[in-house]
Design an enzyme around this catalytic site. Structure first.
Site, short mmCIF file in Angstrom:
data_model
loop_
_atom_site.label_atom_id
_atom_site.label_comp_id
_atom_site.label_asym_id
_atom_site.label_seq_id
_atom_site.Cartn_x
_atom_site.Cartn_y
_atom_site.Cartn_z
N ARG A 101 0.85 -1.18 0.09
CA ARG A 101 -0.02 0.05 0.13
C ARG A 101 0.83 1.39 0.07
NH1 ARG A 101 -5.13 -2.28 2.45
NH2 ARG A 101 -6.39 -0.77 2.83
N ARG A 140 -21.72 -1.32 3.68
CA ARG A 140 -21.34 -2.70 3.93
C ARG A 140 -21.61 -3.24 5.29
NH1 ARG A 140 -15.39 -4.31 2.41
NH2 ARG A 140 -14.78 -2.57 3.93
N ARG A 173 -18.31 -2.05 10.06
CA ARG A 173 -17.03 -2.03 10.27
C ARG A 173 -16.60 -0.46 10.93
NH1 ARG A 173 -13.10 -4.40 5.54
NH2 ARG A 173 -11.90 -2.55 6.03
N ARG A 184 -9.76 7.29 4.41
CA ARG A 184 -9.11 6.02 3.65
C ARG A 184 -8.96 6.30 2.24
NH1 ARG A 184 -13.02 1.40 5.16
NH2 ARG A 184 -11.68 0.03 4.18
P1 AMP Z 1 -8.46 -3.15 4.12
O1 AMP Z 1 -9.39 -4.09 4.78
O2 AMP Z 1 -7.53 -3.70 3.24
O3 AMP Z 1 -9.13 -1.80 3.67
O4 AMP Z 1 -7.57 -2.64 5.49
C1 AMP Z 1 -8.23 -2.12 6.57
C2 AMP Z 1 -7.17 -1.29 7.25
O5 AMP Z 1 -5.98 -2.27 7.75
C3 AMP Z 1 -6.43 -0.24 6.54
O6 AMP Z 1 -7.09 0.88 6.58
C4 AMP Z 1 -5.10 0.06 7.21
O7 AMP Z 1 -5.41 0.67 8.52
C5 AMP Z 1 -4.84 -1.44 7.59
N1 AMP Z 1 -4.02 -2.07 6.62
C6 AMP Z 1 -4.29 -3.01 5.73
N2 AMP Z 1 -3.35 -3.40 5.09
C7 AMP Z 1 -2.29 -2.51 4.88
C8 AMP Z 1 -1.06 -2.16 4.45
N3 AMP Z 1 -0.50 -2.94 3.52
N4 AMP Z 1 -0.23 -1.32 5.04
C9 AMP Z 1 -0.76 -0.34 5.87
N5 AMP Z 1 -1.92 -0.45 6.61
C10 AMP Z 1 -2.53 -1.45 6.01
#
Ligand code: AMP
Length: 231
Positions: A101, A140, A173, A184
């Site tokens: 990311r 969601r 969530r 985000r």
């Molecule tokens: P997601 O379900 O992929 O949207 O991830 C939810 C949250 O987890 C994100 O908003 C970040 O806070 C954290 N997160 C997930 N993947 C990463 C990553 N590769 N690097 C940093 N934070 C992450």
């Protein structure tokens, strides 16, 4: 949704990264691809949420960042992924969802993979208009018990607030609240979007429309794999 012919498909030893903003459908396709091609789906978001739920030291470190829609520090997340890629089941390929990311994560991933020999074969970029992503994320609802996903408008449960699959309660969530969703998306623009150029320069980026429905997008992904001789 599990497509017909799942299990017969082959995607042997192929390593894939799913790229794109939150709400573009990476998680959904990650699960479908994983079932269909029999390779593990590694979602850093899922791993971190599980850690928060069980209150591990990792979860305690990550919670504050996640609740506000910020990224968890690179060194924490890179460690998780390098551990996961050391597992035996990743030898037949894997799908990375939500990682990398940041440019730093992408570079560290490449450095780690050089040590394990096989690199990333394809980065699938899920493109989606911002208003659709916002609508998907804020609507969601997730099952507290089995983790199944619903949507108040697009995939409503038969009984409001209750999971069709296991009967447990649905919840939103904390990071799917409108203000956090907006943050985000901002974090994505600033920190993750540069990866599109990173993988384009490597010649392995393929762009798809995250706005397609699950089946149509899955078909398109299968077509890309066969056109590029990956499957
Ligand atoms: P997601 O379900 O992929 O949207 O991830 C939810 C949250 O987890 C994100 O908003 C970040 O806070 C954290 N997160 C997930 N993947 C990463 C990553 N590769 N690097 C940093 N934070 C992450």
């Amino acid at each position: 949704y599990v497509p017909d012919g799942a299990k017969q498909r082959g995607l042997n030893g192929v390593n894939i990264v799913l790229l794109g903003p939150p709400g573009a459908g990476k998680g959904t396709q990650g699960v479908v691809l994983s079932k269909s091609y029999q390779i593990p789906h590694i979602s850093t978001g899922d791993i971190l949420r599980e850690a928060v739920k069980s209150g591990t030291p990792l979860g305690k470190k990550a919670k504050m960042f996640m609740d506000s829609g910020e990224l968890v520090p690179d060194e924490v997340v890179v460690g998780i992924v390098v551990d996961s890629l050391g597992r035996d089941d990743t030898k037949k390929g894997y799908i990375l969802d939500g990682f990398p990311r940041t440019l730093k994560q992408a570079e560290e991933l490449d450095a780690a993979l050089k040590r394990i020999v096989s690199g990333i074969d394809m980065a699938l970029y899920f493109e989606i208009p911002e208003d659709i992503a916002i609508e998907r994320l804020t609507g969601r609802r997730v099952c507290k018990k089995c983790g199944a996903n619903f949507h108040v408008k697009n995939i409503p449960p038969k009984k409001e607030g209750i999971c069709d699959k296991c009967g447990a309660e649905l919840f939103q969530r904390p990071d799917d609240k409108l203000e956090t969703v907006k943050n985000r998306l901002k974090v994505y623009e600033l920190q993750t979007r540069p990866l599109i150029e990173y993988y384009t320069k490597k010649g392995i980026l393929k762009k798809v429309s995250g706005a397609l429905d699950v089946k149509d997008l899955f078909k398109e992904l299968c077509q890309i794999f066969s056109d590029t001789k990956l499957a």
